[in-house]
Design an enzyme around this catalytic site. Structure first.
Site, PDB file in Angstrom:
ATOM      1  N   GLU A 128      20.382  16.313  35.333  1.00  0.00           N
ATOM      2  CA  GLU A 128      20.546  17.664  34.365  1.00  0.00           C
ATOM      3  C   GLU A 128      19.220  18.366  34.721  1.00  0.00           C
ATOM      4  O   GLU A 128      17.914  17.891  34.710  1.00  0.00           O
ATOM      5  CB  GLU A 128      20.163  17.295  32.679  1.00  0.00           C
ATOM      6  CG  GLU A 128      20.408  18.296  31.851  1.00  0.00           C
ATOM      7  CD  GLU A 128      19.963  18.042  30.393  1.00  0.00           C
ATOM      8  OE1 GLU A 128      20.445  16.988  30.078  1.00  0.00           O
ATOM      9  OE2 GLU A 128      19.393  18.754  29.585  1.00  0.00           O
ATOM     10  N   GLU A 133      15.138  27.430  28.668  1.00  0.00           N
ATOM     11  CA  GLU A 133      15.325  26.867  27.413  1.00  0.00           C
ATOM     12  C   GLU A 133      14.159  26.834  26.609  1.00  0.00           C
ATOM     13  O   GLU A 133      13.137  27.139  26.791  1.00  0.00           O
ATOM     14  CB  GLU A 133      15.721  25.487  27.543  1.00  0.00           C
ATOM     15  CG  GLU A 133      16.235  24.645  26.359  1.00  0.00           C
ATOM     16  CD  GLU A 133      16.363  22.946  26.695  1.00  0.00           C
ATOM     17  OE1 GLU A 133      15.939  22.573  27.538  1.00  0.00           O
ATOM     18  OE2 GLU A 133      17.186  22.419  25.782  1.00  0.00           O
TER      19      GLU A 133
HETATM   20  C1  NAG Z   1      24.699  22.021  21.895  1.00  0.00           C
HETATM   21  C2  NAG Z   1      24.452  21.988  23.171  1.00  0.00           C
HETATM   22  O1  NAG Z   1      25.141  22.491  24.018  1.00  0.00           O
HETATM   23  N1  NAG Z   1      23.119  21.687  23.602  1.00  0.00           N
HETATM   24  C3  NAG Z   1      22.755  21.829  25.146  1.00  0.00           C
HETATM   25  C4  NAG Z   1      22.180  23.030  25.105  1.00  0.00           C
HETATM   26  O2  NAG Z   1      21.219  22.975  26.306  1.00  0.00           O
HETATM   27  C5  NAG Z   1      20.210  21.691  26.379  1.00  0.00           C
HETATM   28  C6  NAG Z   1      19.865  22.066  27.855  1.00  0.00           C
HETATM   29  O3  NAG Z   1      18.610  21.747  27.687  1.00  0.00           O
HETATM   30  C7  NAG Z   1      21.084  20.366  26.377  1.00  0.00           C
HETATM   31  O4  NAG Z   1      20.084  19.589  26.402  1.00  0.00           O
HETATM   32  C8  NAG Z   1      21.862  20.432  25.148  1.00  0.00           C
HETATM   33  O5  NAG Z   1      22.597  19.064  25.088  1.00  0.00           O
END
Ligand code: NAG
Ligand code: NAG
Length: 310
Positions: A128, A133
């Site tokens: 990932e 973010e």
């Molecule tokens: C709710 C959701 O989709 N959360 C994701 C959003 O993005 C972050 C990326 O950093 C993920 O870790 C989350 O799972």
């Protein structure tokens, strides 16, 4: 006077990334058509209802303005079951490339947790990459990788403008909280939130190669390199990236495979919710998100284009 001219042949044999070739440009409805909607429960336990494509269009949570795409949270209704929002996942999965995301606006505000990121279907084994973010009133971006065991940046020389916040990318690394991953924090206020939006955003450039690992640059609107404008991007000339994650014995390139591009906007949950109390935001996260639709007027993405080179 003669100057001695030194010709070094070694400079010519060092590895040179072949020029990046444009594969796709997506904007407007082409951008929307390149993605599917994720409608399951939020894996990060957010106070959100992810809507399907038809609902998103009907409620105008996704729409185009000429070639721009707006993706937003509901900012009109009190939402006892979680605020309606949109999470999109690219139909294509990618292995390496140069990804230029041109954003004019990103979601911001108390309770929000937006992310532009890439993830494999088999998490965390395919890796990932969190490119953009943050949560709540955060003022600068963090870039983070999450992997299975055996990928770390500890002790690895890195050239980057950001600051390391955690070094082990393994989501179960001993000595780090669960799923912390390896993070780099920018500190520059034009990279996130109101500072980003006040400047009409800019371009997040993510280069992913087997040789150099993963590098992320951010170019604010007024400092986008000419080679990006002319569609011949040459990252070698861009200077030091915000974040750099070299591959090698520390982390095999194979830790990242078949990644899809995701844009999501959730509320509260594992991150935004857990730090809400210290964020300078009112009330508590769930009550605020439920009862204050007008607080989400800035909770939208405005996407100019996504260009992918390989
Ligand atoms: C709710 C959701 O989709 N959360 C994701 C959003 O993005 C972050 C990326 O950093 C993920 O870790 C989350 O799972
Ligand atoms: C929702 O926010 C947008 C700006 O993002 C604004 O134009 C619109 O008026 C808001 N809607 C409501 C109902 O307040």
């Amino acid at each position: 006077m003669f100057k001695k001219i030194l010709i070094t042949t070694t400079a010519l044999v060092c590895s040179v990334q072949a020029a990046w070739v444009l594969q796709t440009t997506s904007a407007g409805s082409n951008f929307i058509n390149a993605f599917d909607y994720f409608t399951e429960a939020d894996p990060t336990h957010g106070f959100v209802q992810y809507v399907d494509g038809a609902t998103a269009v009907n409620k105008r949570l996704i729409y185009t303005v000429n070639d721009q795409v707006v993706i937003k949270a509901d900012n009109a209704t009190v939402s006892p079951n979680g605020r309606p929002s949109v999470r999109i996942v690219s139909k294509n999965a990618y292995n390496r490339g140069l990804f230029l995301m041109d954003l004019e606006h990103m979601p911001t505000g108390c309770g929000t947790w937006p992310a532009y990121w890439m993830v494999g279907d088999n998490w965390p084994n395919q890796g990932e990459i969190d490119i953009l973010e943050g949560v709540n009133k955060q003022t600068s971006n963090s870039v983070t990788l999450h992997t299975s065991a055996g990928c770390t940046m500890e002790g690895v020389p890195r050239t980057q403008t950001g600051t390391v916040t955690s070094a082990n990318c393994d989501v179960q690394a001993p000595g780090q909280g669960a799923n912390v991953g390896c993070g780099v924090s920018s500190g520059n206020t034009n990279t996130y939130g109101t500072g980003f939006n006040g400047n009409k955003g800019g371009i997040y450039a993510t280069q992913w190669t087997a040789e150099e690992g993963i590098k992320v640059w951010f170019f604010p609107r007024n400092a986008i390199p000419g080679d990006i404008h002319s569609n011949t991007p040459n990252p070698q000339g861009w200077g030091v990236p915000m974040a750099s994650f070299p591959f090698g014995a520390n982390c095999a390139a194979s830790k990242f495979r078949d990644l899809r591009i995701v844009m999501n906007l959730t509320f509260c949950g594992d991150w935004a919710g857990s730090v809400y109390g210290n964020s300078g935001c009112p009330s508590n996260c769930v009550d605020y998100v439920k009862n204050t639709p007008s607080a989400f007027n800035e909770a939208y993405w405005k996407i100019n284009s996504l260009r992918i080179y390989q």
